[in-house]
Design a protein around this motif. Structure first.
Motif, PDB file in Angstrom:
ATOM      1  N   ALA A 436       0.834  -1.206   0.000  1.00 28.81           N
ATOM      2  CA  ALA A 436       0.000   0.000   0.000  1.00 28.81           C
ATOM      3  C   ALA A 436       0.862   1.246   0.000  1.00 28.81           C
ATOM      4  N   PRO A 437       1.679   1.440  -1.040  1.00 26.25           N
ATOM      5  CA  PRO A 437       2.511   2.651  -1.090  1.00 26.25           C
ATOM      6  C   PRO A 437       1.665   3.876  -1.415  1.00 26.25           C
ATOM      7  N   THR A 438       2.232   5.043  -1.186  1.00 23.13           N
ATOM      8  CA  THR A 438       1.608   6.289  -1.602  1.00 23.13           C
ATOM      9  C   THR A 438       2.040   6.599  -3.032  1.00 23.13           C
ATOM     10  N   SER A 439       1.065   6.853  -3.888  1.00 27.80           N
ATOM     11  CA  SER A 439       1.361   7.135  -5.295  1.00 27.80           C
ATOM     12  C   SER A 439       1.456   8.638  -5.518  1.00 27.80           C
ATOM     13  N   VAL A 440       2.456   9.053  -6.264  1.00 23.68           N
ATOM     14  CA  VAL A 440       2.600  10.464  -6.631  1.00 23.68           C
ATOM     15  C   VAL A 440       2.594  10.544  -8.153  1.00 23.68           C
ATOM     16  N   VAL A 441       1.517  11.035  -8.695  1.00 24.44           N
ATOM     17  CA  VAL A 441       1.339  11.115 -10.138  1.00 24.44           C
ATOM     18  C   VAL A 441       1.807  12.476 -10.633  1.00 24.44           C
ATOM     19  N   LEU A 442       2.594  12.473 -11.703  1.00 27.68           N
ATOM     20  CA  LEU A 442       3.115  13.708 -12.308  1.00 27.68           C
ATOM     21  C   LEU A 442       2.617  13.791 -13.753  1.00 27.68           C
ATOM     22  N   PRO A 443       1.408  14.261 -13.951  1.00 24.89           N
ATOM     23  CA  PRO A 443       0.819  14.248 -15.296  1.00 24.89           C
ATOM     24  C   PRO A 443       1.516  15.148 -16.304  1.00 24.89           C
ATOM     25  N   ASP A 444       2.336  16.092 -15.846  1.00 20.58           N
ATOM     26  CA  ASP A 444       3.027  16.999 -16.767  1.00 20.58           C
ATOM     27  C   ASP A 444       4.293  16.390 -17.370  1.00 20.58           C
ATOM     28  N   ALA A 445       4.623  15.123 -16.992  1.00 19.16           N
ATOM     29  CA  ALA A 445       5.798  14.414 -17.527  1.00 19.16           C
ATOM     30  C   ALA A 445       7.062  15.262 -17.452  1.00 19.16           C
ATOM     31  N   PRO A 446       7.588  15.519 -16.255  1.00 16.59           N
ATOM     32  CA  PRO A 446       8.789  16.356 -16.123  1.00 16.59           C
ATOM     33  C   PRO A 446      10.019  15.666 -16.711  1.00 16.59           C
ATOM     34  N   ALA A 447      11.068  16.459 -16.958  1.00 16.24           N
ATOM     35  CA  ALA A 447      12.324  15.913 -17.469  1.00 16.24           C
ATOM     36  C   ALA A 447      12.928  14.931 -16.463  1.00 16.24           C
ATOM     37  N   ARG A 448      13.792  14.047 -16.997  1.00 17.74           N
ATOM     38  CA  ARG A 448      14.352  12.988 -16.163  1.00 17.74           C
ATOM     39  C   ARG A 448      15.106  13.547 -14.961  1.00 17.74           C
ATOM     40  N   ASP A 449      15.914  14.589 -15.164  1.00 16.38           N
ATOM     41  CA  ASP A 449      16.689  15.150 -14.056  1.00 16.38           C
ATOM     42  C   ASP A 449      15.784  15.776 -12.999  1.00 16.38           C
ATOM     43  N   ALA A 450      14.784  16.477 -13.445  1.00 17.92           N
ATOM     44  CA  ALA A 450      13.839  17.099 -12.503  1.00 17.92           C
ATOM     45  C   ALA A 450      13.093  16.040 -11.710  1.00 17.92           C
ATOM     46  N   LEU A 451      12.707  14.942 -12.400  1.00 21.31           N
ATOM     47  CA  LEU A 451      12.002  13.856 -11.725  1.00 21.31           C
ATOM     48  C   LEU A 451      12.907  13.190 -10.687  1.00 21.31           C
ATOM     49  N   GLY A 479       6.242   3.782   2.613  1.00 19.63           N
ATOM     50  CA  GLY A 479       6.374   4.425   3.920  1.00 19.63           C
ATOM     51  C   GLY A 479       5.809   3.572   5.034  1.00 19.63           C
ATOM     52  N   PRO A 480       4.961   4.159   5.910  1.00 20.92           N
ATOM     53  CA  PRO A 480       4.420   3.427   7.051  1.00 20.92           C
ATOM     54  C   PRO A 480       3.622   2.199   6.624  1.00 20.92           C
ATOM     55  N   ALA A 481       3.673   1.169   7.459  1.00 15.03           N
ATOM     56  CA  ALA A 481       2.984  -0.084   7.124  1.00 15.03           C
ATOM     57  C   ALA A 481       1.473   0.073   7.153  1.00 15.03           C
ATOM     58  N   ASP A 482       0.962   0.870   8.078  1.00 13.83           N
ATOM     59  CA  ASP A 482      -0.487   1.068   8.202  1.00 13.83           C
ATOM     60  C   ASP A 482      -0.871   2.325   7.447  1.00 13.83           C
ATOM     61  N   SER A 483      -1.594   2.144   6.349  1.00 15.56           N
ATOM     62  CA  SER A 483      -1.936   3.286   5.496  1.00 15.56           C
ATOM     63  C   SER A 483      -2.958   4.219   6.137  1.00 15.56           C
ATOM     64  N   GLN A 484      -3.560   3.828   7.274  1.00 18.11           N
ATOM     65  CA  GLN A 484      -4.523   4.700   7.943  1.00 18.11           C
ATOM     66  C   GLN A 484      -4.002   5.192   9.294  1.00 18.11           C
ATOM     67  N   SER A 485      -2.706   5.090   9.490  1.00 22.71           N
ATOM     68  CA  SER A 485      -2.110   5.544  10.745  1.00 22.71           C
ATOM     69  C   SER A 485      -1.830   7.045  10.695  1.00 22.71           C
ATOM     70  N   PRO A 486      -1.651   7.678  11.853  1.00 22.88           N
ATOM     71  CA  PRO A 486      -1.272   9.101  11.865  1.00 22.88           C
ATOM     72  C   PRO A 486       0.029   9.351  11.111  1.00 22.88           C
ATOM     73  N   GLU A 487       0.954   8.379  11.148  1.00 29.08           N
ATOM     74  CA  GLU A 487       2.216   8.535  10.432  1.00 29.08           C
ATOM     75  C   GLU A 487       1.991   8.588   8.926  1.00 29.08           C
ATOM     76  N   ALA A 488       1.075   7.750   8.429  1.00 29.38           N
ATOM     77  CA  ALA A 488       0.780   7.761   7.000  1.00 29.38           C
ATOM     78  C   ALA A 488       0.108   9.068   6.589  1.00 29.38           C
ATOM     79  N   GLU A 489      -0.817   9.559   7.413  1.00 35.59           N
ATOM     80  CA  GLU A 489      -1.459  10.837   7.124  1.00 35.59           C
ATOM     81  C   GLU A 489      -0.425  11.963   7.099  1.00 35.59           C
ATOM     82  N   ARG A 490       0.492  11.930   8.068  1.00 36.94           N
ATOM     83  CA  ARG A 490       1.524  12.968   8.132  1.00 36.94           C
ATOM     84  C   ARG A 490       2.414  12.924   6.898  1.00 36.94           C
ATOM     85  N   LEU A 491       2.735  11.722   6.424  1.00 34.54           N
ATOM     86  CA  LEU A 491       3.586  11.598   5.244  1.00 34.54           C
ATOM     87  C   LEU A 491       2.897  12.185   4.011  1.00 34.54           C
ATOM     88  N   VAL A 492       1.593  11.967   3.867  1.00 38.35           N
ATOM     89  CA  VAL A 492       0.865  12.539   2.729  1.00 38.35           C
ATOM     90  C   VAL A 492       0.987  14.065   2.750  1.00 38.35           C
TER      91      VAL A 492
END
Length: 714
Positions: A436-451, A479-492
């Protein structure tokens, strides 16, 4: 401005009196039409259950929704709706298992409605292999919007579970979770019908004095329940209506219809006891108690309507259903009930199974009843009683200061449910952080170095184990193992604060929770303000008093905070779990349930307030003696309000006996809200505060009386 006692209403007319007269002119025609409508709505509502939707308990807007949609459109699994646990006795890496696993993967990928499959076979990620090597995972994303994809996942979970050659397959995930919830809702409905109605009838017979009188509210309640199912089916044509709505709204519709009838029948019998003929008694009951019913229905409807402004599908569907159902219950109580009373005539008191008990009680009738004695003590010493009741509610409210929320998952089901067993097996045998990782979508397709630079900045955030760059333009943040933990919320929140090379959409289960919490935080204060202003206006029109309106709102807010505190103490912190059948606690409350409970409880608390105030107001108009008016009003309504609260509470307790933790929490919390309101608030705080306020209770701006008469509400 005036501090004088409220002016008496015109006893001869009014809209409600004219409505009652019209019904009494043709009572059998009204009953025939009601019977026809009951049959038609009952038949039409039979298909409602199969049309109800799964899911809808999270926000329908936000970055998490857009990220998940982008992942689906670009062939990624993202937040899979179906997780298939595949076990094999000789290990997942044996030749036979690999061959069977690859074949099963192809079978799943070819199923209708499947969009993407991520499998350990033939060469999937190692995270999909259990630590003991005896099981593997298939993560399946289904096509369609949130509702249709969940329904497809539920159907696939059922059809794919079982034996497939050497493989043993079991299913979990949001789709199977809600599929099992739908099955449990059906079982809960049957149990409510089996136990709820007889218990309700028993309370009504005891309260109204005969089997015939007790059956009247049950008959009207049955009409409201049939109408509720028809309303649910109609709404499914214009919006997704959660399967959880079925139990909740039918319980409320039946319970409120019974309560409204209880008020009217009680007033009708008082008029008969005072020497009135049956027809004038019906008109008076509808004109007086019916006025309370109208305002009560409007208050509950207004409280519920506020949730239409919140972009959470489950809350919107519940709000729309409750608004229609409450108005339907009130309409039935004001039309069908007077027709029944007219047809029954002098047979209302027949068949009293408690006649012997009542005769013994009448021998001691010279002694005032419990509620009259309590009100007398409170009126004599209002300040100590007020402080004591207030401190009790404040003590119950203390845990509300640390309540936390989570999205609905397999934990709403019993631990023995196959979906729950499978979910726990996955949690024990696999690394949940990898699944259950956190997904970060970059729809603008940045350059490889910037990514690469952006990924490096994310990798340095607290709680991040690894950041993977996935071909196609998105990042997987482990990140955190529990996707509904305070740690996971903080990471988002930390990820969203990092500057990105273009638009960055943060998705995943934790982001979905954060977005839902944010939507509620942004919208609910404004919704609450609108509801409070509307309710304050209604109370002002009803009571003709500014102080009474403000007092009702403040006392309701205090009792609701106490209810929230009790919910946190029992369902989040796990204290006194025996009160709710030993329900497990997970350190969080499902995010939508407290909102729904508090809004409905607010409307229902005002319901009882209206009835008490109307009787105190009548007595004060008659006697101009505040102390006597309070004790008489509480004494004459205390038993009735207790019976009304007991009726709805019994139905809610039956609901709370569900194996679904959401129904259990909803039923128990709303039952507690009603019982606190009917006892501590109406029995102690209302008379104490009114006594302390003196004649200021009836202060009103100049012209309010004329406005009431113009609007025909006085």
């Amino acid at each position: 401005m005036s501090l004088a006692r409220p002016a008496a209403p015109d006893a001869g007319g009014g809209l409600l009196a004219r409505l009652a007269a019209a019904v009494l002119a043709r009572p059998r025609a009204v009953l025939a039409l009601a019977a026809l409508l009951t049959v038609l709505t009952g038949v039409f509502g039979l298909g409602a259950h199969d049309r109800l939707a799964l899911g809808g308990n999270s926000a329908s807007t936000g970055d998490a929704v857009r990220a998940d949609r982008w992942l689906g459109d670009h062939g990624a699994v993202g937040d899979a709706q179906l997780e298939l646990l595949v076990a094999t006795p000789d290990g997942v890496d044996s030749a036979a298992s690999r061959q069977a696993g690859a074949a099963f993967t192809r079978l799943v990928a070819g199923q209708p409605g499947v969009r993407t499959v991520l499998s350990y076979w033939p060469s999937g990620p190692a995270a999909l292999r259990s630590t003991d090597g005896r099981s593997a995972l298939l993560l399946v994303r289904t096509a369609g919007d949130a509702v249709r994809s969940t329904e497809s996942a539920a159907r696939l979970g059922r059809s794919l579970s079982g034996r497939h050659g050497p493989l043993s397959v079991s299913a979990t995930g949001t789709g199977p979770n809600y599929g099992d919830v739908m099955d449990q809702v059906g079982r809960d409905t049957r149990r409510a019908e089996l136990f709820g109605s007889p218990l309700t009838l028993l309370i009504l017979v005891a309260a109204l004095g005969s089997l015939v009188a007790g059956l009247l509210p049950v008959a009207v309640g049955a009409l409201a329940a049939a109408g509720t199912m028809a309303v649910l089916r109609l709404l499914t044509g214009v919006m997704a209506v959660s399967v959880l709505s079925e139990n909740l709204t039918t319980t409320l519709g039946f319970g409120l219809a019974v309560d409204y009838c209880l008020f009217v029948v009680h007033r009708y019998r008082e008029e008969l006891a005072g020497g009135a003929d049956p027809h004038p008694a019906v008109v008076t009951a509808i004109r007086t108690a019916g006025r309370t019913v109208v305002f009560s229905a409007l208050t509950v409807a207004l409280c519920s309507a506020g949730l239409l402004l919140v972009p959470v599908p489950f809350l919107r569907a519940m709000a729309a259903t409750v608004v229609v159902v409450v108005l339907l219950a009130a309409a039935a109580a004001l039309t069908v009930l007077p027709a029944l009373l007219a047809v029954l005539g002098g047979h209302l008191d027949r068949l009293d199974p408690f006649a012997a008990v009542r005769r013994r009680l009448r021998r001691g009738a010279a002694r005032p009843g419990f509620w009259h004695r309590l009100a007398t003590r409170v009126v004599r010493h209002p300040l100590p009683w007020c402080l004591g009741a207030g401190l009790l509610l404040l003590a119950l409210a203390v845990p509300a200061g640390h309540f936390r929320t989570a999205l609905s998952d397999y934990r709403v089901l019993p631990a023995s449910a196959p979906v729950s067993v499978t979910a726990r097996a996955i949690g024990a045998g696999f690394d949940p952080a990898e699944l259950a990782p956190t997904s970060v979508v970059l729809p603008d397709a940045p350059a490889r170095d910037a990514l690469a630079g952006y990924a490096a900045r994310l990798a340095r955030l607290p709680g991040v184990t690894r950041v993977d760059t996935v071909p196609g333009g998105w990042l997987s943040v482990v990140g955190p193992a529990d996707s509904q933990s305070p740690e996971a919320e903080r990471l988002v929140r930390l990820i969203r604060a990092v500057p990105a090379p273009g638009t960055a959409l943060v998705g995943g289960r934790a982001a979905e929770l954060v977005d839902t919490q944010q939507v509620l935080t942004d919208r609910l204060p404004w919704v609450a303000l609108v509801v409070v202003l509307a309710m304050g206006g209604l109370l002002l029109l009803f009571s003709g008093s500014v102080l009474i309106a403000v007092k009702a709102l403040l006392l309701s807010a205090l009792s609701l905070t106490a209810v929230l505190g009790a919910m946190v103490a029992v369902f989040q912190d796990g204290h006194a779990r025996w009160l709710v059948g030993g329900a497990p606690s997970y350190g969080q409350l499902e995010v939508t349930t407290p909102v729904l409970v508090l809004f409905l409880a607010f409307g229902l608390s005002i319901d009882y307030e209206l009835f008490v105030i109307s009787r105190i107001r009548e007595e004060f108009r008659r006697t101009d003696d505040l102390a006597r008016s309070i004790t008489s009003g509480i004494g004459s309504t205390g038993g009735l309000i207790s019976s009304a609260a007991a009726v709805v509470a019994v139905l809610l307790v039956v609901l709370a006996a569900s194996e679904l933790s959401l129904n259990r929490m909803f039923g128990a919390a709303l039952a507690l809200a009603l019982l606190l309101d009917a006892t501590v608030v109406r029995g102690v705080l209302v008379p104490a505060v009114m006594r302390l306020s003196g004649r200021a209770n009836w202060w009103a701006p100049a012209g309010l009386g004329r406005l009431q008469q113009r609007l025909a509400v006085d």
